[in-house]
Design an enzyme around this catalytic site. Structure first.
Site, PDB file in Angstrom:
ATOM      1  N   TYR A 144       0.768  -1.229   0.167  1.00  0.00           N
ATOM      2  CA  TYR A 144       0.059  -0.041   0.094  1.00  0.00           C
ATOM      3  C   TYR A 144       0.849   1.437  -0.019  1.00  0.00           C
ATOM      4  O   TYR A 144       1.764   1.355   0.633  1.00  0.00           O
ATOM      5  CB  TYR A 144      -0.749  -0.060   1.204  1.00  0.00           C
ATOM      6  N   ASP A 239       9.324   2.571  -0.287  1.00  0.00           N
ATOM      7  CA  ASP A 239       8.281   3.204   0.474  1.00  0.00           C
ATOM      8  C   ASP A 239       8.711   2.748   1.784  1.00  0.00           C
ATOM      9  O   ASP A 239       8.121   1.563   2.452  1.00  0.00           O
ATOM     10  CB  ASP A 239       7.000   2.836   0.278  1.00  0.00           C
ATOM     11  N   LYS A 267       4.745   8.928   8.844  1.00  0.00           N
ATOM     12  CA  LYS A 267       4.452   8.296  10.006  1.00  0.00           C
ATOM     13  C   LYS A 267       5.562   9.109  11.263  1.00  0.00           C
ATOM     14  O   LYS A 267       5.521  10.056  11.653  1.00  0.00           O
ATOM     15  CB  LYS A 267       4.455   6.821  10.320  1.00  0.00           C
TER      16      LYS A 267
HETATM   17  N1  PMP Z   1       3.110   4.191   2.463  1.00  0.00           N
HETATM   18  C1  PMP Z   1       2.740   3.111   3.112  1.00  0.00           C
HETATM   19  C2  PMP Z   1       3.975   1.985   3.183  1.00  0.00           C
HETATM   20  C3  PMP Z   1       1.863   3.189   4.381  1.00  0.00           C
HETATM   21  O1  PMP Z   1       1.786   2.240   5.158  1.00  0.00           O
HETATM   22  C4  PMP Z   1       1.026   4.288   4.254  1.00  0.00           C
HETATM   23  C5  PMP Z   1       0.021   4.724   5.304  1.00  0.00           C
HETATM   24  N2  PMP Z   1      -0.259   3.435   6.115  1.00  0.00           N
HETATM   25  C6  PMP Z   1       1.126   5.278   3.015  1.00  0.00           C
HETATM   26  C7  PMP Z   1       2.094   5.090   2.216  1.00  0.00           C
HETATM   27  C8  PMP Z   1       0.316   6.454   3.273  1.00  0.00           C
HETATM   28  O2  PMP Z   1       0.477   7.287   4.085  1.00  0.00           O
HETATM   29  P1  PMP Z   1      -0.711   8.241   4.776  1.00  0.00           P
HETATM   30  O3  PMP Z   1      -1.704   7.504   5.257  1.00  0.00           O
HETATM   31  O4  PMP Z   1      -0.022   9.271   5.507  1.00  0.00           O
HETATM   32  O5  PMP Z   1      -1.088   9.322   3.368  1.00  0.00           O
END
Ligand code: PMP
Length: 429
Positions: A144, A239, A267
């Protein structure tokens, strides 16, 4: 244990907010029941609006690695607030946090702050496309990367060479530029590159996925991707929104010693404030406006209050690397305890674990990718989730999420988690 006030607030919120929540998984739809509305949190504990107390194993989906209401971060935020909440002009702190990130994360030579993980990944692929002059990206099934259109692509087995929109609203035009490959399979990446010669701008993945539950890269997978990207002039994007500053101070790339071209972060980088970032080689990052032609901007990017929280968090992690050993030890203790419970109860569910991330999958299969993760019994997980909540343990409300341990989890709390796990699994038997 969802009681009066949470129920009432949820009913009321549903009138004014789609589904009553501002992010879907919070609605507890996948696990049945209604969400808890939270009033406060401190250290390892979460308190709902009915004054129930829970042991926290989500930690705001990752950011609260030092537990809730950390004094240092709170103090930095309060100090920053006194000077106004936003200027929309450069501040000293932005330079300081950028330098700190460059020092901590091996791949990052220059970094741009944004407001969420979603913004970070959307921007990263735009830069990769601008830099390479190519359009297509390879995304790994089950990873994701936020809710950008290019990433909301179904992970169906027939979609290896061509993406299909998973969400209405994502156009076919966008979807066709996202190609899918299963995690841990270099062969499939090679096939995609062969059938799309000189068309792939980037490969993007979570180096240790947390979004299909916690799944580990097999030996040679990440370094194999690095080699392929070098050979084919493809930008490798890790990511590390979840794994950054969590698996090590330099993230998964430090742990596995594989250096991507671009890294996306989120995060922990904001210490609980809405912050994301993307960074990488100067040669690539210099394509970003105003240095280069790839446009990306943000009114609140580098916000002074968010930077104060993020800087304090990162500085603490940088100066106290021992916390990674502490987190690994306490998480291993919990994981071993759960493994012993499974043995005692004659259950052979799978646990994946790395550092302070772990998932218990309700399947007997080894979980190495999205397809094997999906063999989990999600109904059983839902029951497990609800019963753990009744025991006062707050888990992520989906089988396809990792849990995050914070430094606030003591040995005593770890024992309580293991005991709750035993009682719940036994009662479900
Ligand atoms: N990339 C990863 C690996 C994530 O876990 C998340 C959110 N869980 C995101 C991108 C998206 O981040 P946000 O919810 O702050 O938009």
């Amino acid at each position: 244990m969802v009681t009066g006030n949470s129920k009432e607030l949820f009913e009321s919120a549903k009138q004014f907010i789609p589904g009553g929540v501002n992010s879907p998984v919070r609605a507890f739809k996948a696990v049945g029941g209604d969400p808890l509305f939270i009033n406060a949190a401190e250290g390892a504990y979460l308190y709902d609006v009915d004054d129930n107390r829970y042991i926290e194993l989500i930690n705001s989906w990752g950011p609260m690695i030092l537990g809730h209401a950390n004094e240092l971060i709170e103090k930095a935020v309060i100090e920053a607030v006194k000077n106004s909440l936003s200027f929309g002009a450069p501040t000293a702190k932005e330079g300081e946090i950028a330098e700190l990130i460059v020092n901590m994360v091996p791949s990052v030579e220059k970094v741009r702050m944004v407001n969420s993980g979603t913004e970070a990944t959307m921007s990263a692929i735009r830069v990769a496309r601008g830099y390479t002059g190519k359009d297509k990206i390879i995304k790994i099934e089950g990873c994701y990367h936020g809710h950008g259109d290019s990433f909301l692509i179904a992970a169906g087995s027939g979609a290896v060479t061509m993406g299909t929109p998973d969400s209405p609203g994502v156009t076919k035009g966008t979807a066709k530029d996202t190609l899918l490959a299963p995690f841990n399979r270099l062969e499939s990446i090679k096939e995609l590159i062969e059938s799309n010669p000189s068309e792939i701008a980037a490969i993007i993945l979570e180096p240790v996925p947390g979004n299909m539950g916690c799944v580990l890269p097999e030996p040679g997978y990440l370094s194999g991707l690095r080699q392929i990207c070098d050979e084919e002039n493809i930008v490798l994007i890790f990511d590390e929104v979840m794994t950054g500053f969590r698996l090590a101070k330099g993230g998964a790339q430090e742990l596995f010693n594989v250096i991507p071209d671009i890294t996306t972060l989120g995060k922990i980088i904001g210490g609980g404030m809405p912050v994301g970032a993307y960074g990488g080689k100067s040669e690539i990052m210099d394509y970003v406006s105003p240095q280069g032609p790839v446009y990306q901007a943000g009114t609140l990017s580098g916000n002074p209050v968010a930077m104060a929280a993020g800087y304090t968090m990162l500085e603490y992690l940088n100066e106290n690397p021992g916390i990674y050993t502490q987190l690994e030890e306490i998480t291993s203790f919990i994981v071993q305890g759960i493994q012993q419970n499974l043995k005692k109860l004659n259950l052979s569910y799978t646990i994946n674990h790395l550092g302070s991330m772990f998932s218990l999958f309700f399947t007997e299969k080894e979980v190495i990718d999205f397809d094997t993760a999906k063999t989990s019994d999600t109904k059983k997980f839902g029951e497990y989730f609800r019963r753990m909540l009744n025991q006062g343990v707050y888990l992520a409300p989906s089988q396809f999420e990792t849990l995050f341990i914070s430094t606030a989890i003591t040995k005593e709390l770890a024992e309580a988690i293991i005991q709750a796990n035993y009682e719940v699994l036994n009662s479900m038997h």
